[in-house]
Design a protein around this motif. Structure first.
Motif: not given
Length: 95
Positions: A5-26
């Motif tokens: 369960d924690l691994a699944r939640r962390l995977k989702r969190l990581r995806r959200s962080v990557i998307m935010l980082q991409t937006e911030l770089r733009r």
């Protein structure tokens, strides 16, 4: 919370962080993604003692975003990178 369960939640969190980082770089501040990251932390991840260090990194990200300044996007993107690395490291320990 079990490892899977924690691994699944962390995977989702990581995806959200990557998307935010991409937006911030733009140089775009996506408030919905920030809210999503906070909700993911509040609804389980931060409650698990194994992920206590992630809360500190999310707080750092929040602080970087709160004050408008020229370095906002660069500093926030760097905070995302640190959070992403910590999530990856924690996920690897669960495997």
């Amino acid at each position: 919370m079990d490892d899977l369960d924690l691994a699944r939640r962390l995977k989702r969190l990581r995806r959200s962080v990557i998307m935010l980082q991409t937006e911030l770089r733009r140089e775009h501040l996506d408030h919905e993604l920030i809210s999503e990251i906070e909700q993911q932390m509040d609804h389980g991840i931060s409650a698990d003692p194994r992920s206590a260090s992630l809360s500190v990194l999310v707080d750092t990200l929040r602080e970087n975003i709160l004050t408008p300044r020229p370095e906002l996007f660069r500093d926030a993107a760097r905070a995302c990178e640190q959070l992403k690395d910590a999530v990856t490291e924690l996920s690897a320990r669960l495997s």
